[in-house]
Design a protein around this motif. Structure first.
Motif, short mmCIF file in Angstrom:
data_model
loop_
_atom_site.label_atom_id
_atom_site.label_comp_id
_atom_site.label_asym_id
_atom_site.label_seq_id
_atom_site.Cartn_x
_atom_site.Cartn_y
_atom_site.Cartn_z
N TYR A 181 0.83 -1.21 0.00
CA TYR A 181 0.00 0.00 0.00
C TYR A 181 0.86 1.26 0.00
CZ TYR A 181 -2.93 3.74 1.86
OH TYR A 181 -3.57 4.93 2.05
N CYS A 182 1.86 1.32 0.86
CA CYS A 182 2.71 2.50 0.93
C CYS A 182 3.52 2.67 -0.35
CB CYS A 182 3.64 2.40 2.14
SG CYS A 182 2.78 2.49 3.73
N SER A 183 3.90 1.56 -0.96
CA SER A 183 4.65 1.65 -2.22
C SER A 183 3.78 2.26 -3.33
CB SER A 183 5.13 0.26 -2.63
OG SER A 183 5.75 0.29 -3.90
N ARG A 184 2.55 1.79 -3.44
CA ARG A 184 1.65 2.35 -4.45
C ARG A 184 1.29 3.80 -4.12
NH1 ARG A 184 -0.74 -2.87 -3.92
NH2 ARG A 184 -2.32 -1.97 -2.53
N ARG A 185 1.14 4.07 -2.83
CA ARG A 185 0.79 5.43 -2.42
C ARG A 185 1.87 6.42 -2.79
NH1 ARG A 185 1.86 7.82 2.63
NH2 ARG A 185 0.51 9.59 3.13
#
Length: 1035
Positions: A572-576
């Motif tokens: 999630y943080c990578s895509r964010r």
């Protein structure tokens, strides 16, 4: 006038006509005053007029004037909406009468006959919106999906070429080859012989496409076993080649042969009369509008003429060929109706006779029908002549002539009413693929003769699809598809079981069976036709006993949950960060980020008694292990007490205090008031570098990697809600090696230079890891309350359904909806992982675990059937869907898996007159007899008549289908069996996905079980969860 006025003054029609709600209200009010005044004039007398004396009204016309004005006003709109096509059709015949030249008459009839047989309404609608879209510069949203695909310039060119060829053929033959004397060697007689051969060939090619010949004898050329779709399609390929030949003969050869027959007729040589104009106008149109029926009529007329050409009969002397074709067409239509009505009457008699034990009066009725058989035939003949339904009162053998009804049987626009429910989405998903399969079957002739008013019934697992043909023409067919309820009642189940028996007897044959067996269910109103390959969800349900209640599996569940949480948060943080990178860039890029360290990195503290008390109080008796219980609640006083103890254990400064505990190198001392209120905040926001000296009392830590901000958690997720001692204890469970592996496996950030080195530095950043430890373990704590006991199956079911136990972390988690959904998603992934591991064995390494999770993310939706996201996943055609359930009757936990694949739907043709008759009785019984008893006799199940299913398929409010499509226009130019077109006129573009394949188009995914092999555990785990086969059999 009452009916037309009421219909005209409906509010929705007023708004539709004038486009203004306010104006519609005024017109509605004054319109009813006007209508009532006109009604008064007809019922009582004219309204009092001061300027008119009754003695002057010699003929008493004044009472009729106001109603006449109202009728004229309403009739304008009526004529506009209902009489346009009739005027065009009648005007064609009338215009041809006034054309002086015979050549002009032939050209006019041929051209307009071809044009009127096309789907003009759809083509005009597409052209209109194409022009509007071209002017505006955008595509009109109201354009039916796929219409631009159906009417391309190639097909428009095809229609132009066909029209030109038809005109050339008719004028050349009429001018050069027509002769006044008719003999067995004349050109028209030779064309008649050709038409006879064409009729026989087309009839044979059509019959061998269906499973039964004449509905009685099984077709020896049809595949015997259709349970395996791959083998069926291989055998069906030969029939499809025959279907190509049939389509060429039907669409290209037959129309031109019939045009030649009509153009050579001697009736067009001399001065034409009105009967000639009417007959030949209809004949030239039927050539294209209904080619198969026109071919049969032409062959009959030609044969009779050849047999009686030497005799002086009324048929030869007084009638021209056009009128002969008209009379033969009427007789053909009425004969088909008579046979269907007679079959329906016999079926009602047999149905009543089989129920004589339950209803003694039926025996008497059956005997009376046999005694008065001639009168019954009179009723059937009279009903046939009027083309009205044969109405069996209460579906008993008491027959009446019903009121004449249109082909669609119900008023209003098709597809605007349905009893929508949660299961409607499954019909929405399957319609595009089903439409493509129906297109192929219609082209090949597998559905028999296509006539408006025909009904078909499809069956797959618990789904029943009702198909009705609304309109047919040259290379097109308009249909309506309805979906019946999936929650089967006892009546529904009884008839569905008979439907399955009928289809099984037709399509499941042993190789050693007779070559030409007989249909054992010939008396049924349903006759099997064919099977259609459709991209559809198969539904498999299985019992999870031995998996979800296994202690070994439950023990591993908690450890796997932490790993799944880590993977989901990192992803999630990578895509964010990737999305944010396109919007804005970090201002202090290249500089070390200053981050407030969570409580995990604070100085050691001894575990106080308050820690133990506060944590033990989290598990409440209210959140019991009752699976069917309500969502757990907690007492207000316990909640307040627990929150107070938590605040005390964290040692945070409270408002009003003047002391604040400092961590690290700072000792306990006085702080400013501003610092006090900042310390009360439980979050750890990023601190501006220029204000560091004002917050010296809060420990600040720098990321060791300048790129760690790419995976940094949102600021609101960094707040603390657990005691430091508990967080330290739980941090020991954090899988650091798995965390580093997940970070290293991320896709490289394009803007950060050397990708692998960047990921290595981020994975070794201790500060970033501590943030993930804090977030992951807090989410983990909210799911299990920090309990070291293994979870129970009831606990797993409740959390899977989104009901979390109360804890001091629950409020913290629910205040962050996005994190809450991610936590719930991780829990559901972990449950699916536990089932897969129990079925396929343990996971060998981190790489295999990553493959599982990536497959869940891309190919699965795991959640509740009642969620809106479940419906969205179905419409988006997710390959697999999984849900956990509980059966209170059996006391077992169940898993439900929906698998999207190309499967076979069995389709049969219904007796159209049986459907019309039962619908006519339904309308009479509910609207006139007002018998709305839900257990009335006419709605009870009967395997022979399929009464319950027929009532369900009626339009609301009398029926209750859960889905009804808008009119679907199917284009029939060429046969496409193996490669169905995408882009059919359907309101949801997301449903269309092109061709269908037996192999899933996903990396790392092989074919299904059953001899096709398994390429990866990520694929095999699906088959283990959904049962031993991939064809949707209930496990």
């Amino acid at each position: 006038m009452c009916g037309l006025g009421t219909w005209y003054l409906l509010p929705n029609r007023m708004i539709l006509l004038y486009g203004n709600a306010g104006g519609a209200v005024l017109l509605f009010f004054f319109g009813w005053i006007t209508l009532c005044t006109g009604e008064y004039s007809l019922i009582v007398n004219t309204a009092i007029e001061t300027a008119t004396f009754q003695t002057q009204d010699t003929y008493e016309i004044i009472p009729l004037m106001r109603p006449l004005y109202i009728f004229f006003f309403v009739s304008i709109d009526l004529a506009y909406r209902l009489l346009i096509m009739f005027i065009i059709s009648a005007g064609t015949a009338g215009t041809s009468y006034f054309i002086p030249s015979t050549v002009g008459v032939v050209l006019f009839m041929t051209g307009l006959g071809f044009l009127l047989s096309l789907n003009l309404s759809e083509m005009g609608f597409i052209f209109k919106h194409s022009v509007i879209g071209h002017r505006v510069g955008i595509k009109s949203k109201t354009l039916p999906l796929g219409s631009e695909k159906q009417f391309t310039w190639k097909e428009c060119l095809f229609y132009v070429i066909m029209l030109v060829l038809a005109l050339l053929e008719s004028i050349l033959l009429h001018h050069f080859a027509c002769c006044s004397q008719i003999s067995k060697n004349s050109p028209q007689a030779i064309v008649g012989y050709v038409l006879m051969i064409l009729l026989i060939v087309l009839w044979i090619l059509r019959e061998i496409q269906s499973v039964y010949i004449f509905g009685i004898f099984r077709n020896p050329f049809y595949p015997k076993d259709v349970q395996t779709m791959t083998l069926f399609l291989e055998k069906q390929a030969r029939l499809m080649k025959i279907g190509v030949v049939r389509r060429i003969l039907l669409n290209l050869v037959s129309p031109f042969a019939m045009i030649a027959f009509l153009s050579l007729d001697s009736s067009l040589q001399g001065l034409h009369s009105l009967p000639v104009s009417i007959g030949f106008t209809r004949a030239f149109r039927m050539v294209w509008q209904n080619t198969e029926n026109a071919l049969l009529e032409t062959v009959i007329v030609s044969t009779v003429h050849l047999l009686t050409s030497s005799t002086d009969t009324w048929w030869n002397r007084s009638l021209n060929t056009g009128i002969r074709l008209l009379l033969v067409g009427i007789m053909r239509d009425r004969l088909i109706q008579f046979i269907s009505k007679l079959q329906f009457a016999v079926a009602v008699l047999l149905a009543s006779w089989t129920e004589k034990n339950r209803r003694q009066s039926t025996t008497t009725l059956c005997i009376l029908n046999i005694v008065f058989c001639p009168f019954l035939l009179v009723f059937i003949v009279f009903s046939t002549i009027l083309s009205s339904p044969l109405l069996p009162l209460f579906t008993l053998p008491l027959f009446l002539v019903g009121f004449p009804r249109p082909v669609q049987s119900w008023p209003g626009v098709v597809g605007t009413a349905a009893s929508v429910c949660a299961d409607t989405v499954y019909y929405y998903q399957m319609i595009p693929s089903l439409t493509a399969a129906l297109q192929s079957a219609m082209v090949a002739g597998s559905l028999g003769l296509l006539l408006p008013g025909s009904h078909y019934l499809g069956r797959f697992q618990d789904r029943l699809i009702w198909i009705m043909i609304l309109e047919c023409g040259y290379t097109y067919c308009c249909i309506n598809i309805k979906g019946l309820e999936l929650q089967e009642t006892s009546c529904h189940t009884a008839e569905a079981r008979r439907v399955d028996e009928v289809f099984e007897g037709a399509f499941v044959q042993e190789e050693c069976a007779k070559i030409c067996s007989i249909n054992r269910h010939f008396g049924n109103v349903l006759t099997p036709c064919t099977v259609l390959p459709v991209k559809i969800y198969s539904d498999a349900r299985n019992v999870l006993s031995g998996i979800i209640d296994s202690h070994d599996n439950l023990r591993e569940f908690k450890g796997d949950l932490i790993k799944v949480l880590v993977w989901i948060l990192v992803q999630y943080c990578s895509r964010r960060s990737s999305m944010q990178e396109n919007v804005h860039k970090t201002e202090n890029k290249g500089k070390a980020s200053l981050i407030i360290l969570p409580g995990l990195s604070t100085s050691p503290q001894t575990k106080s008694p308050e820690d133990t008390v506060s944590l033990n109080s989290e598990i409440l008796d209210d959140w019991s292990d009752d699976v069917l219980g309500d969502e757990p609640t907690t007492k207000k006083e316990n909640e307040e007490k627990g929150q107070l103890k938590v605040l005390q254990s964290i040692n945070l400064p409270l408002p009003g205090s003047v002391e604040s505990q400092m961590v690290g190198d700072h000792s306990i001392g006085k702080v400013t008031e501003n610092s006090l209120y900042k310390a009360v905040i439980l979050g750890y926001p990023a601190i501006d570098k220029g204000a560091q000296e004002d917050m010296a009392y809060i420990p600040l830590m720098e990321f060791s990697c300048s790129h760690s901000h790419l995976l940094s958690l949102p600021e609101e997720w960094r707040s603390n809600c657990l005691p430091n001692s508990k967080m330290k204890e739980m941090s020991l469970l954090f899988p650091e090696d798995w965390y580093q592996f997940v970070v290293r496996q991320l896709e490289c950030f394009p803007s950060e230079g050397n990708g692998p080195n960047v990921l290595e530095e981020i994975a070794n950043d201790r500060v970033l890891k501590d943030f993930y430890v804090h977030a992951v373990m807090t989410c983990y704590f909210s799911l299990f309350c920090g309990d070291n006991m293994d979870p129970t199956p009831g606990h797993i079911l409740r959390v899977f359904n989104g009901v979390l136990p109360w804890s001091i972390a629950l409020n913290w988690l629910t205040e962050k909806p996005e994190l809450f959904q991610l936590t719930l998603k991780a829990f559901r992934y972990t449950l699916k992982l536990m089932i897969d591991k129990a079925s396929l064995g343990p996971i060998e390494d981190f790489k295999e675990l990553t493959n599982y999770l990536e497959d869940y993310e891309s190919n699965w939706y795991i959640g509740l059937v009642s969620d809106e996201k479940w419906k969205e996943a179905v419409l988006q055609e997710k390959p697999y869907l999984f849900s956990l359930g509980y059966d209170p009757n059996m006391g077992v936990y169940t898993g439900r898996v929906l698998t999207l694949q190309e499967l076979l739907i069995q389709v049969g043709k219904l007796n159209a007159e049986a459907v019309r008759g039962q619908w006519a009785n339904l309308s009479w019984e509910l609207l006139y007899a007002t018998n709305d008893d839900e257990e009335r006799y006419s709605i009870q199940a009967h395997p022979l008549l399929l009464r319950n299913l027929t009532v369900q398929a009626a339009d609301p409010p009398l029926g209750y289908p859960i889905y009804s499509s808008k009119p679907l226009h199917i284009h029939l130019p060429h046969p496409h069996w193996a490669t169905p077109r995408s882009g059919h006129p359907y309101p949801c573009q997301a449903l269309l996905s092109g061709g269908c394949s037996l192999t899933s188009q996903h990396p790392g995914r092989g074919r299904g079980l059953g001899g096709h092999g398994i390429r990866s555990p990520a694929l095999a785990r699906h088959h283990a969860a959904s049962g031993p086969c991939c064809d949707g059999i209930m496990v």
